[in-house]
Scaffold this motif. Structure first.
Motif, PDB file in Angstrom:
ATOM      1  N   GLU A   4       0.840  -1.191   0.000  1.00  0.00           N
ATOM      2  CA  GLU A   4       0.000   0.000   0.000  1.00  0.00           C
ATOM      3  C   GLU A   4       0.877   1.243   0.000  1.00  0.00           C
ATOM      4  N   VAL A   5       0.530   2.193  -0.844  1.00  0.00           N
ATOM      5  CA  VAL A   5       1.281   3.438  -0.962  1.00  0.00           C
ATOM      6  C   VAL A   5       0.727   4.436   0.048  1.00  0.00           C
ATOM      7  N   LYS A   6       1.617   5.025   0.821  1.00  0.00           N
ATOM      8  CA  LYS A   6       1.206   5.990   1.837  1.00  0.00           C
ATOM      9  C   LYS A   6       0.831   7.313   1.189  1.00  0.00           C
ATOM     10  N   THR A   7      -0.196   7.959   1.740  1.00  0.00           N
ATOM     11  CA  THR A   7      -0.619   9.273   1.270  1.00  0.00           C
ATOM     12  C   THR A   7      -0.218  10.322   2.299  1.00  0.00           C
ATOM     13  N   TYR A   8       0.394  11.379   1.817  1.00  0.00           N
ATOM     14  CA  TYR A   8       0.772  12.508   2.655  1.00  0.00           C
ATOM     15  C   TYR A   8      -0.166  13.669   2.333  1.00  0.00           C
ATOM     16  N   HIS A   9      -0.583  14.382   3.368  1.00  0.00           N
ATOM     17  CA  HIS A   9      -1.513  15.494   3.220  1.00  0.00           C
ATOM     18  C   HIS A   9      -0.790  16.805   3.489  1.00  0.00           C
ATOM     19  N   ALA A  10      -0.763  17.657   2.492  1.00  0.00           N
ATOM     20  CA  ALA A  10      -0.114  18.963   2.623  1.00  0.00           C
ATOM     21  C   ALA A  10      -1.186  20.033   2.795  1.00  0.00           C
ATOM     22  N   GLU A  11      -1.184  20.680   3.942  1.00  0.00           N
ATOM     23  CA  GLU A  11      -2.114  21.776   4.213  1.00  0.00           C
ATOM     24  C   GLU A  11      -1.475  23.058   3.700  1.00  0.00           C
ATOM     25  N   VAL A  12      -2.157  23.744   2.800  1.00  0.00           N
ATOM     26  CA  VAL A  12      -1.595  24.909   2.128  1.00  0.00           C
ATOM     27  C   VAL A  12      -2.407  26.144   2.482  1.00  0.00           C
ATOM     28  N   ASP A  37       4.406  26.328  -7.534  1.00  0.00           N
ATOM     29  CA  ASP A  37       5.534  25.614  -6.931  1.00  0.00           C
ATOM     30  C   ASP A  37       5.151  24.832  -5.675  1.00  0.00           C
ATOM     31  N   VAL A  38       3.913  24.964  -5.223  1.00  0.00           N
ATOM     32  CA  VAL A  38       3.485  24.341  -3.963  1.00  0.00           C
ATOM     33  C   VAL A  38       3.659  22.829  -3.988  1.00  0.00           C
ATOM     34  N   GLU A  39       3.155  22.192  -5.024  1.00  0.00           N
ATOM     35  CA  GLU A  39       3.216  20.726  -5.083  1.00  0.00           C
ATOM     36  C   GLU A  39       4.660  20.228  -5.106  1.00  0.00           C
ATOM     37  N   ALA A  40       5.492  20.887  -5.878  1.00  0.00           N
ATOM     38  CA  ALA A  40       6.901  20.473  -5.958  1.00  0.00           C
ATOM     39  C   ALA A  40       7.601  20.651  -4.605  1.00  0.00           C
ATOM     40  N   MET A  41       7.320  21.745  -3.915  1.00  0.00           N
ATOM     41  CA  MET A  41       7.945  21.990  -2.617  1.00  0.00           C
ATOM     42  C   MET A  41       7.482  20.953  -1.587  1.00  0.00           C
ATOM     43  N   ALA A  42       6.184  20.635  -1.604  1.00  0.00           N
ATOM     44  CA  ALA A  42       5.659  19.627  -0.681  1.00  0.00           C
ATOM     45  C   ALA A  42       6.273  18.266  -0.989  1.00  0.00           C
ATOM     46  N   SER A  43       6.388  17.933  -2.253  1.00  0.00           N
ATOM     47  CA  SER A  43       7.002  16.658  -2.655  1.00  0.00           C
ATOM     48  C   SER A  43       8.460  16.593  -2.222  1.00  0.00           C
ATOM     49  N   ASP A  44       9.188  17.671  -2.455  1.00  0.00           N
ATOM     50  CA  ASP A  44      10.595  17.706  -2.034  1.00  0.00           C
ATOM     51  C   ASP A  44      10.716  17.484  -0.535  1.00  0.00           C
TER      52      ASP A  44
END
Length: 129
Positions: A4-12, A37-44
């Motif tokens: 199962e792939v874990k899901t991370y939740h980024a509150e923006v 750039d939000v998604e890329a920063m959260a992914s990084d």
């Protein structure tokens, strides 16, 4: 067995001229100057802190807009729905006008001239119920 792939939740949220990004699962934050750039920063952030690659997890952005903005969005949706209802009412009235003129013995071309629409539109309205 499929892992199962874990899901991370980024509150923006917006704070001044920056987007603040907090990833709940790792209790860490970062920021971005532009929304693009939000998604890329959260992914990084997730990849650096958890030692993962991009294909090893899911990321879900939860953008928290100011309540005034969500109020405007809600009002706009209400107005769009109202406009759709009014458009349907207007179409029904146009159909009724066409049916009455045709029942009086006018041609579709004559009805179109009187109503300010093409005879093709009259034909469409006459065929619709």
């Amino acid at each position: 067995m499929v892992e199962e792939v874990k899901t991370y939740h980024a509150e923006v949220t917006r704070d001044g001229k920056f987007w603040l990004i907090r990833v709940r699962e790792i209790n860490r934050s970062t920021q971005a100057l532009r929304y693009k750039d939000v998604e890329a920063m959260a992914s990084d952030l997730v990849e650096i802190m958890e030692g993962l690659r991009g294909d090893e997890y899911n990321l879900h952005l939860e953008v928290q807009l100011p309540s005034s903005v969500t109020d405007h969005q809600a009002r706009a949706e209400v107005l769009r729905e109202e406009a759709q209802r009014k458009q349907a009412e207007a179409a029904a009235e146009s159909r009724a006008a066409v049916h009455e003129l045709l029942a009086l013995g006018l041609s579709q071309r004559e009805a179109g001239e009187l109503l300010g629409v093409s005879f093709q539109r009259v034909s469409q309205l006459a065929k619709s119920s």
